[in-house]
Design a protein around this motif. Sequence first.
Motif, PDB file in Angstrom:
ATOM      1  N   LYS A   1      26.448  11.475  -2.061  1.00 53.95           N
ATOM      2  CA  LYS A   1      25.805  10.429  -1.259  1.00 53.95           C
ATOM      3  C   LYS A   1      24.744  11.094  -0.390  1.00 53.95           C
ATOM      4  O   LYS A   1      25.013  12.029   0.345  1.00 53.95           O
ATOM      5  CB  LYS A   1      26.820   9.702  -0.393  1.00 53.95           C
ATOM      6  CG  LYS A   1      26.208   8.568   0.415  1.00 53.95           C
ATOM      7  CD  LYS A   1      27.255   7.789   1.166  1.00 53.95           C
ATOM      8  CE  LYS A   1      28.074   6.943   0.207  1.00 53.95           C
ATOM      9  NZ  LYS A   1      29.005   6.055   0.928  1.00 53.95           N
TER      10      LYS A   1
ATOM     11  N   ILE B   1      21.661   7.779  -2.983  1.00 55.29           N
ATOM     12  CA  ILE B   1      22.556   8.638  -3.748  1.00 55.29           C
ATOM     13  C   ILE B   1      21.711   9.528  -4.651  1.00 55.29           C
ATOM     14  O   ILE B   1      20.756   9.056  -5.271  1.00 55.29           O
ATOM     15  CB  ILE B   1      23.520   7.814  -4.619  1.00 55.29           C
ATOM     16  CG1 ILE B   1      24.478   6.986  -3.760  1.00 55.29           C
ATOM     17  CG2 ILE B   1      24.329   8.715  -5.557  1.00 55.29           C
ATOM     18  CD1 ILE B   1      25.334   6.031  -4.565  1.00 55.29           C
TER      19      ILE B   1
ATOM     20  N   ASN C   1      22.604  12.106  -7.835  1.00 58.91           N
ATOM     21  CA  ASN C   1      23.784  12.440  -8.633  1.00 58.91           C
ATOM     22  C   ASN C   1      23.430  13.068  -9.984  1.00 58.91           C
ATOM     23  O   ASN C   1      23.589  12.457 -11.028  1.00 58.91           O
ATOM     24  CB  ASN C   1      24.628  11.181  -8.826  1.00 58.91           C
ATOM     25  CG  ASN C   1      25.923  11.461  -9.550  1.00 58.91           C
ATOM     26  OD1 ASN C   1      26.362  10.673 -10.370  1.00 58.91           O
ATOM     27  ND2 ASN C   1      26.547  12.594  -9.283  1.00 58.91           N
TER      28      ASN C   1
ATOM     29  N   SER D   1      21.180   7.575  -9.446  1.00 57.45           N
ATOM     30  CA  SER D   1      20.458   8.002  -8.243  1.00 57.45           C
ATOM     31  C   SER D   1      19.570   6.866  -7.747  1.00 57.45           C
ATOM     32  O   SER D   1      18.970   6.136  -8.538  1.00 57.45           O
ATOM     33  CB  SER D   1      19.610   9.236  -8.548  1.00 57.45           C
ATOM     34  OG  SER D   1      20.427  10.314  -8.956  1.00 57.45           O
TER      35      SER D   1
END
Length: 253
Positions: free
Chosen positions: A2, A38, A40, A65
Amino acid sequence: MKLFKQTVSPWKLIAGISGLLTVPVCAHADDSMTIYGIINPGISIFNNISGGRTTIMSDGVIQASRIGFKGSEDLGGGNAAIFQLETGFNSKNGALGQGGLLFGRQALVGITGKDWGSLTVGRQYSFTYDNFVTLINGVTTYNLYAFKMGDADGTAAQRLNNAVKYVSPKLNGFQLGTMHSFGEQAGSLSTQSSDSLGLTYGGEGFKLVSAYTVARDTRPAMSIGTTVFGQSVTQTTFDRIDTAALGAQVQAG
C-alpha cells in the motif's frame, strides 16, 4: 504494498495550487479529500511457455497498481457533494492502465444524502462489480492468479462510461441501485449503451446480493489488462451481454 492514504482538505490543496493567483479559499471542518494508492509488482516464473522457461516481472500480483483521489464537501442538511478520480498504471514501466485512459479506473462526481441516497455521473462500476467483488475468489484470496482469464460476467472490473448511477439508502436491510450508461451514438439511443440494477439485503452475520447488467456492443473487460502474463489476448465485440447474478455471504464464528 500500500503506497499511502492521506486525508487533507481539498480546499487547502486548491489554496496551495492557486496561491500565485491570490484566490481566497475557505476550509470547512466537514470537507476532506483522501489521496490513496497501491504499488504491487512481483516476479513470476513459468516453466512451460511454448516449451520454454521464462521469468518475468508482473504488475498487480495481489491488487492492481493505482493512485486515486476522492473527497466530499458538506452542503448542509445531511447532503454532500462527492467526487472520485482513480488512475491505474503499470509499475514495471509507468504506462497507464485501462487502455491508456488517464482516469481509467474511476472518474465520477455526484451528490449524496443520508435520507435519499446518492446520485453520481461519470465512469463508474456496474452493480455486477459493486455487489460481487467482495465474493469472488481473486479478491477473497488476495491473489491475481486466482482470477479466471477474461471477465465476460463483469465481476472483476466492469466499468461503464457516460453513466448515471443512483443508490438508495438502506431501508430495513434492503438497498436498491440502478444505473444507465449512455452510448452517445448519433441516431441510436441503444448502441454502446448499458444498464445495471442491483439489490442487496443485509442482516446479522449474513448478506444477500443480486445484480443484473446489460452491456451492448461491448468487449468483455480483462481484469488484468489486454495481455495475460505477457501473452496477447484476442477480444471479441459482442452485440449484447446479459449478466444475472445471485450471491450470499455468511459470517461464521
